[in-house]
Design a protein around this motif. Sequence first.
Motif, PDB file in Angstrom:
ATOM      1  N   LYS A   6       0.669  -1.238   0.113  1.00  0.00           N
ATOM      2  CA  LYS A   6      -0.292   0.108  -0.017  1.00  0.00           C
ATOM      3  C   LYS A   6       0.887   1.296   0.091  1.00  0.00           C
ATOM      4  O   LYS A   6       0.555   2.294  -0.688  1.00  0.00           O
ATOM      5  CB  LYS A   6      -0.983  -0.091   1.078  1.00  0.00           C
ATOM      6  CG  LYS A   6      -1.758   1.374   1.211  1.00  0.00           C
ATOM      7  CD  LYS A   6      -2.604   1.167   2.519  1.00  0.00           C
ATOM      8  CE  LYS A   6      -3.703   2.579   2.596  1.00  0.00           C
ATOM      9  NZ  LYS A   6      -4.383   2.552   3.851  1.00  0.00           N
ATOM     10  N   ARG A   7       1.878   1.301   0.614  1.00  0.00           N
ATOM     11  CA  ARG A   7       2.922   2.381   0.934  1.00  0.00           C
ATOM     12  C   ARG A   7       4.256   1.899   0.827  1.00  0.00           C
ATOM     13  O   ARG A   7       4.724   1.031   1.229  1.00  0.00           O
ATOM     14  CB  ARG A   7       2.673   3.050   2.134  1.00  0.00           C
ATOM     15  CG  ARG A   7       3.560   4.323   2.416  1.00  0.00           C
ATOM     16  CD  ARG A   7       3.156   4.951   3.672  1.00  0.00           C
ATOM     17  NE  ARG A   7       1.835   5.612   3.718  1.00  0.00           N
ATOM     18  CZ  ARG A   7       1.148   5.756   4.870  1.00  0.00           C
ATOM     19  NH1 ARG A   7       1.723   5.818   6.092  1.00  0.00           N
ATOM     20  NH2 ARG A   7      -0.101   6.468   4.814  1.00  0.00           N
ATOM     21  N   ILE A   8       5.043   2.386  -0.308  1.00  0.00           N
ATOM     22  CA  ILE A   8       6.336   2.098  -0.340  1.00  0.00           C
ATOM     23  C   ILE A   8       7.471   3.399  -0.576  1.00  0.00           C
ATOM     24  O   ILE A   8       6.933   4.439  -0.485  1.00  0.00           O
ATOM     25  CB  ILE A   8       6.463   1.442  -1.968  1.00  0.00           C
ATOM     26  CG1 ILE A   8       6.301   2.588  -3.075  1.00  0.00           C
ATOM     27  CG2 ILE A   8       5.445   0.285  -2.084  1.00  0.00           C
ATOM     28  CD1 ILE A   8       6.548   2.214  -4.283  1.00  0.00           C
ATOM     29  N   ALA A 118       4.156  14.785   5.872  1.00  0.00           N
ATOM     30  CA  ALA A 118       4.508  13.864   4.809  1.00  0.00           C
ATOM     31  C   ALA A 118       3.482  12.578   4.600  1.00  0.00           C
ATOM     32  O   ALA A 118       2.936  12.403   3.539  1.00  0.00           O
ATOM     33  CB  ALA A 118       5.892  13.213   5.224  1.00  0.00           C
ATOM     34  N   ILE A 119       3.060  12.150   5.983  1.00  0.00           N
ATOM     35  CA  ILE A 119       2.128  11.149   5.806  1.00  0.00           C
ATOM     36  C   ILE A 119       0.511  11.566   5.158  1.00  0.00           C
ATOM     37  O   ILE A 119       0.027  10.930   4.630  1.00  0.00           O
ATOM     38  CB  ILE A 119       1.910  10.469   7.305  1.00  0.00           C
ATOM     39  CG1 ILE A 119       2.939   9.651   7.753  1.00  0.00           C
ATOM     40  CG2 ILE A 119       0.531   9.591   7.322  1.00  0.00           C
ATOM     41  CD1 ILE A 119       2.974   9.310   9.152  1.00  0.00           C
ATOM     42  N   ILE A 152       7.579   6.862   8.212  1.00  0.00           N
ATOM     43  CA  ILE A 152       6.073   6.849   7.641  1.00  0.00           C
ATOM     44  C   ILE A 152       5.414   5.839   7.552  1.00  0.00           C
ATOM     45  O   ILE A 152       4.267   5.709   7.034  1.00  0.00           O
ATOM     46  CB  ILE A 152       6.230   7.449   6.187  1.00  0.00           C
ATOM     47  CG1 ILE A 152       7.058   6.576   5.087  1.00  0.00           C
ATOM     48  CG2 ILE A 152       7.034   8.980   6.077  1.00  0.00           C
ATOM     49  CD1 ILE A 152       6.953   6.859   3.731  1.00  0.00           C
ATOM     50  N   GLY A 153       5.862   4.582   7.961  1.00  0.00           N
ATOM     51  CA  GLY A 153       5.226   3.470   8.251  1.00  0.00           C
ATOM     52  C   GLY A 153       4.968   2.613   6.819  1.00  0.00           C
ATOM     53  O   GLY A 153       4.013   2.096   6.385  1.00  0.00           O
ATOM     54  N   CYS A 204      16.516  -1.259   9.212  1.00  0.00           N
ATOM     55  CA  CYS A 204      15.660  -2.338   8.550  1.00  0.00           C
ATOM     56  C   CYS A 204      15.332  -3.587   9.271  1.00  0.00           C
ATOM     57  O   CYS A 204      13.992  -4.057   9.519  1.00  0.00           O
ATOM     58  CB  CYS A 204      15.673  -2.269   7.018  1.00  0.00           C
ATOM     59  SG  CYS A 204      15.893  -1.122   6.147  1.00  0.00           S
ATOM     60  N   GLN A 205      16.182  -4.091   9.694  1.00  0.00           N
ATOM     61  CA  GLN A 205      15.991  -5.556  10.356  1.00  0.00           C
ATOM     62  C   GLN A 205      15.493  -5.045  11.688  1.00  0.00           C
ATOM     63  O   GLN A 205      14.657  -6.163  12.110  1.00  0.00           O
ATOM     64  CB  GLN A 205      17.606  -6.062  10.655  1.00  0.00           C
ATOM     65  CG  GLN A 205      17.330  -7.408  11.275  1.00  0.00           C
ATOM     66  CD  GLN A 205      18.709  -8.172  11.839  1.00  0.00           C
ATOM     67  OE1 GLN A 205      19.961  -7.171  11.839  1.00  0.00           O
ATOM     68  NE2 GLN A 205      18.879  -9.375  11.566  1.00  0.00           N
ATOM     69  N   GLU A 206      15.858  -4.000  12.484  1.00  0.00           N
ATOM     70  CA  GLU A 206      15.332  -3.989  13.730  1.00  0.00           C
ATOM     71  C   GLU A 206      13.868  -3.683  13.743  1.00  0.00           C
ATOM     72  O   GLU A 206      13.000  -3.929  14.690  1.00  0.00           O
ATOM     73  CB  GLU A 206      15.969  -2.868  14.764  1.00  0.00           C
ATOM     74  CG  GLU A 206      17.319  -3.337  14.977  1.00  0.00           C
ATOM     75  CD  GLU A 206      18.121  -2.010  15.748  1.00  0.00           C
ATOM     76  OE1 GLU A 206      17.491  -1.066  15.590  1.00  0.00           O
ATOM     77  OE2 GLU A 206      19.244  -2.478  16.185  1.00  0.00           O
ATOM     78  N   ASN A 207      13.393  -3.065  12.651  1.00  0.00           N
ATOM     79  CA  ASN A 207      12.045  -2.800  12.395  1.00  0.00           C
ATOM     80  C   ASN A 207      11.127  -3.882  11.467  1.00  0.00           C
ATOM     81  O   ASN A 207       9.942  -3.430  11.085  1.00  0.00           O
ATOM     82  CB  ASN A 207      11.853  -1.271  11.937  1.00  0.00           C
ATOM     83  CG  ASN A 207      12.281  -0.252  12.854  1.00  0.00           C
ATOM     84  OD1 ASN A 207      11.314   0.214  13.830  1.00  0.00           O
ATOM     85  ND2 ASN A 207      13.539   0.244  13.036  1.00  0.00           N
ATOM     86  N   ASN A 208      11.914  -4.744  11.270  1.00  0.00           N
ATOM     87  CA  ASN A 208      11.198  -5.841  10.448  1.00  0.00           C
ATOM     88  C   ASN A 208      10.590  -5.301   9.181  1.00  0.00           C
ATOM     89  O   ASN A 208       9.577  -5.592   8.675  1.00  0.00           O
ATOM     90  CB  ASN A 208       9.929  -6.547  11.234  1.00  0.00           C
ATOM     91  CG  ASN A 208       9.511  -7.685  10.513  1.00  0.00           C
ATOM     92  OD1 ASN A 208      10.340  -8.579   9.771  1.00  0.00           O
ATOM     93  ND2 ASN A 208       8.380  -8.175  10.557  1.00  0.00           N
ATOM     94  N   LEU A 209      11.444  -4.258   8.344  1.00  0.00           N
ATOM     95  CA  LEU A 209      10.948  -3.769   7.320  1.00  0.00           C
ATOM     96  C   LEU A 209      11.710  -4.407   6.083  1.00  0.00           C
ATOM     97  O   LEU A 209      13.133  -4.208   6.050  1.00  0.00           O
ATOM     98  CB  LEU A 209      11.379  -2.391   7.237  1.00  0.00           C
ATOM     99  CG  LEU A 209      11.124  -1.229   6.166  1.00  0.00           C
ATOM    100  CD1 LEU A 209       9.734  -1.317   5.900  1.00  0.00           C
ATOM    101  CD2 LEU A 209      12.002   0.025   6.174  1.00  0.00           C
TER     102      LEU A 209
END
Length: 237
Positions: A6-8, A118-119, A152-153, A204-209
């Motif tokens: 949905k959001r990239i 931004a969001i 921004i999730g 990225c790893q710490e936030n499972n992104l």
Amino acid sequence: MIPKYKRILLKLSGESLMGKRNYGIDPQVIAQYAQDIKSVTDLGVQVAIVIGGGNIYRGMDSEETGIERAQGDYMGMLATVINGMALQSGLEKIGLFTRLQSAIKMEQIAEPYIRRRAIRHLEKGRVVIFGAGTGNPYFTTDTAASLRAVEIGADVILKGTRVDGIYSADPEVDAHATLYRTISFEEVYRNNLNVMDMTAFTLCQENNLPIIVFDMNTPGNLLKVVIGEKVGTLVTK
């Protein structure tokens, strides 16, 4: 076509904007990137973008330039804003609504970076381009991309490069290098693969992104990635 995300957050290198030139910005590359971005916004995907500045200035080698690292990094941040303005122009030329936000205040050409604003822009269907990195020296635009994506999730970071994914070795040097389709964060660490700088990658790893590395210079690849086709390399837990 139903998008997988949905959001990239799309991370583009400054060098990719050169196309076949040795320096600067190739208008044909900007036009192609704009069309590819439009193809995913037409599906309702919310798109945020971070661009590097290496096609204009790289501020990391102070010994070669004679400019201290912090000063050089700020110069590199300004280069990312120039690239952001160029891409903004290309996107608006084909009818997209955009906002350029800068981590360094320059009110005449860009909004200051404000997370909630931004969001909101993204929710309204505007393409948001984040310029000037994190606003701090000693951090790369990869780190800026990871940070903004988390803030921004975003569902995923799409790292658009000039290669078609992550290889076990440099494919231009090692003819036996193999392309990974999926790889874990731990495997990237273990095999010492160059995906992003360590600060960005760890964030990225710490936030499972998840991260997808793909060839942005092939028209249509961005759309394929967004709808879930197996293009490039997926890095996940």
